[in-house]
Scaffold this motif. Structure first.
Motif, PDB file in Angstrom:
ATOM      1  N   HIS A  65       0.834  -1.199   0.000  1.00 36.79           N
ATOM      2  CA  HIS A  65       0.000   0.000   0.000  1.00 36.79           C
ATOM      3  C   HIS A  65       0.867   1.247   0.000  1.00 36.79           C
ATOM      4  N   GLN A  66       0.387   2.272  -0.682  1.00 37.28           N
ATOM      5  CA  GLN A  66       0.980   3.605  -0.617  1.00 37.28           C
ATOM      6  C   GLN A  66      -0.156   4.582  -0.367  1.00 37.28           C
ATOM      7  N   THR A  67      -0.089   5.274   0.759  1.00 42.33           N
ATOM      8  CA  THR A  67      -1.135   6.228   1.113  1.00 42.33           C
ATOM      9  C   THR A  67      -0.614   7.646   0.983  1.00 42.33           C
ATOM     10  N   ILE A  68      -1.397   8.497   0.326  1.00 41.41           N
ATOM     11  CA  ILE A  68      -1.094   9.922   0.216  1.00 41.41           C
ATOM     12  C   ILE A  68      -2.241  10.669   0.875  1.00 41.41           C
ATOM     13  N   GLN A  69      -1.926  11.543   1.829  1.00 45.55           N
ATOM     14  CA  GLN A  69      -2.967  12.278   2.538  1.00 45.55           C
ATOM     15  C   GLN A  69      -3.083  13.694   1.989  1.00 45.55           C
ATOM     16  N   ALA A  82       2.442  17.131  -8.938  1.00 43.10           N
ATOM     17  CA  ALA A  82       2.357  18.150  -9.984  1.00 43.10           C
ATOM     18  C   ALA A  82       0.931  18.687 -10.127  1.00 43.10           C
ATOM     19  N   ILE A  83      -0.047  17.897  -9.681  1.00 43.42           N
ATOM     20  CA  ILE A  83      -1.458  18.292  -9.814  1.00 43.42           C
ATOM     21  C   ILE A  83      -1.983  18.943  -8.545  1.00 43.42           C
ATOM     22  N   VAL A  84      -1.763  18.316  -7.398  1.00 42.92           N
ATOM     23  CA  VAL A  84      -2.346  18.816  -6.141  1.00 42.92           C
ATOM     24  C   VAL A  84      -1.303  18.860  -5.019  1.00 42.92           C
ATOM     25  N   GLY A  85      -0.053  19.092  -5.369  1.00 39.27           N
ATOM     26  CA  GLY A  85       1.013  19.061  -4.373  1.00 39.27           C
ATOM     27  C   GLY A  85       0.802  20.007  -3.215  1.00 39.27           C
ATOM     28  N   GLN A  86       0.153  21.149  -3.449  1.00 37.41           N
ATOM     29  CA  GLN A  86      -0.053  22.111  -2.375  1.00 37.41           C
ATOM     30  C   GLN A  86      -1.009  21.591  -1.316  1.00 37.41           C
ATOM     31  N   ASN A  87      -1.789  20.581  -1.656  1.00 39.63           N
ATOM     32  CA  ASN A  87      -2.751  20.014  -0.713  1.00 39.63           C
ATOM     33  C   ASN A  87      -2.255  18.729  -0.049  1.00 39.63           C
ATOM     34  N   VAL A  88      -1.134  18.210  -0.493  1.00 39.85           N
ATOM     35  CA  VAL A  88      -0.597  16.974   0.093  1.00 39.85           C
ATOM     36  C   VAL A  88       0.144  17.298   1.383  1.00 39.85           C
TER      37      VAL A  88
END
Length: 415
Positions: free
Chosen positions: A179-183, A245-251
């Motif tokens: 699993h790889q989880t990104i919050q 590259a798409i939503v990095g500011q929210n990660v």
């Protein structure tokens, strides 16, 4: 090879006891490379057990049951299993000896109820239970494996770790489930899904994606079922890079760890300290921080400044700012953050001031409006959120937002 878990007990269905067994079992089985197909909670009745087990055996190779094998009359799992497998209960000297050993010095003598636990289905293989009197029973029927374990979490976990999982791994070949989880923070699920539509098309066929939303946050979980771990990790990294590259500011994290633990780990790594000044969150941020073992290394203290007089007298918030802008304002929350940082002599601080609800809102400042400020060597930063009308959710979302704001700022400063 697939597994089903069945937890037995009326107490689970009426909410008197929370089923933590199946969640723990699912995680352990997944880590061992097994695919859990279904989890079911059922009544402690012959009909429910028979129906659930028969249906499960028609779908999967392994069924794991917990509960219903104690010494009381309402525990009927053993008798039901014997009936299902056309067997009979027989006296087990091994089970009796184990029970005698465990009860020695704890009871004056073994009564009929205890003695009943020494009877097990003739067709099962008995597995020693070193921490309890209830037997662990392994059935191998027509190529299917059925295991009955105690519902007591400590006994079940001991059996799973020491016996059940090792036996299953020996009997069945498993691959790897990774699993790889990104919050992701502060972006609605539907908006995120729209942004990631093209990104999802790049996910390899051997992987799957799940959206796991909670108030204010979304966990994106990539799952890979493969025999090639190296390739999976390479693909995970490529997907993470393109996601940033798409939503990095929210990660805010690339692992499945809560924000209070993440910020604690970061503060320990940097040898920095933190304090909090809370109004609408009522001490919840302090609670979250101190719920992590070892938090005394970095958490120095907090002020719950619910009343404006406390904001002014303890945190040195200007009375003029309180009168002109109100407690729920940029000016006040930033002074709260600065004030507690100076008072506690910490490296960082978080402050909150808002309208948790359900009452107290205005057109200008509706219920759910929360100002959050963070302070550090970068100065003071603040942001106003509108979390909605549910009080408990507003408190939780504001607490998480403060922790995540600081975590993101520290990480951005480092990079």
């Amino acid at each position: 090879m697939q597994i089903e878990i069945i937890t037995i007990g009326n107490e689970l269905l009426i909410g008197q006891v929370i089923d933590t067994n199946s969640a723990w079992m699912g995680q352990q089985l997944n880590d061992a490379g097994f695919d859990v197909h279904r989890i079911t909670s059922i009544q402690d009745t012959r009909e429910a057990i028979t129906s659930a087990l028969t249906e499960a055996m028609s779908r999967v190779d392994v069924v794991l049951l917990t509960g219903g094998i104690g010494p009381t009359k309402d525990d009927i799992t053993k008798e039901t299993l014997a009936s299902i497998f056309n067997s009979r209960l027989i006296y087990s000297q091994e089970a009796h000896d184990n029970m005698t050993r465990l009860l020695k010095g704890r009871v004056k003598g073994i009564n009929k109820q205890n003695e009943s636990q020494a009877y097990v289905p003739e067709c099962c293989e008995l597995i020693n239970n070193p921490v309890g009197t209830a037997p662990v029973m392994w059935f191998d029927e027509e190529g299917k494996v059925i295991v009955s374990m105690p519902g007591v979490p400590g006994e079940m976990k001991t059996a799973m770790r020491n016996e059940i999982i090792p036996r299953l791994k020996k009997k069945y070949k498993t691959g790897h489930i990774l699993h790889q989880t990104i919050q992701i923070f502060n972006i609605p699920e539907a908006v995120l899904a729209e942004k990631l539509e093209g990104w999802e098309d790049t996910i390899p066929e051997y992987m799957s994606l799940a959206y796991l939303p909670s108030p204010g946050k979304i966990r994106l979980r990539l799952t890979a079922k493969t025999d090639n771990e190296e390739r999976a990790h390479e693909d995970f990294n490529l997907l993470k890079d393109s996601l940033h590259a798409i939503v990095g500011q929210n990660v805010f994290a690339e692992k499945d760890v809560p924000a209070n633990k993440l910020i604690g780990d970061k503060l320990k790594e940097l040898n920095r300290t933190i304090s909090v000044a809370e109004s609408c969150t009522g001490g919840n941020i302090g609670h979250l921080l101190t719920s992590v073992p070892g938090s005394s290394v970095y958490f120095k203290g907090g002020i719950v400044a619910y009343d404006n007089a406390i904001k002014a007298q303890v945190l040195n918030v200007d009375n003029e700012a309180l009168e002109q802008f109100g407690a729920v304002s940029k000016q006040v929350v930033e002074q709260m953050a600065r004030g507690v940082k100076e008072l506690m002599k910490t490296d960082y601080a978080i402050a909150t001031s808002g309208i948790a609800g359900p009452d107290g809102g205005t057109d200008e400042k509706p219920v759910g409006a929360v100002w959050i400020a963070i302070a550090g060597d970068f100065g003071v930063m603040s942001h106003c959120y509108n979390f909605g009308k549910i009080r408990s959710r507003n408190i939780q979302r504001a607490s998480d937002a403060g922790l995540i704001m600081l975590l993101q700022k520290i990480n951005n400063k480092l990079h």
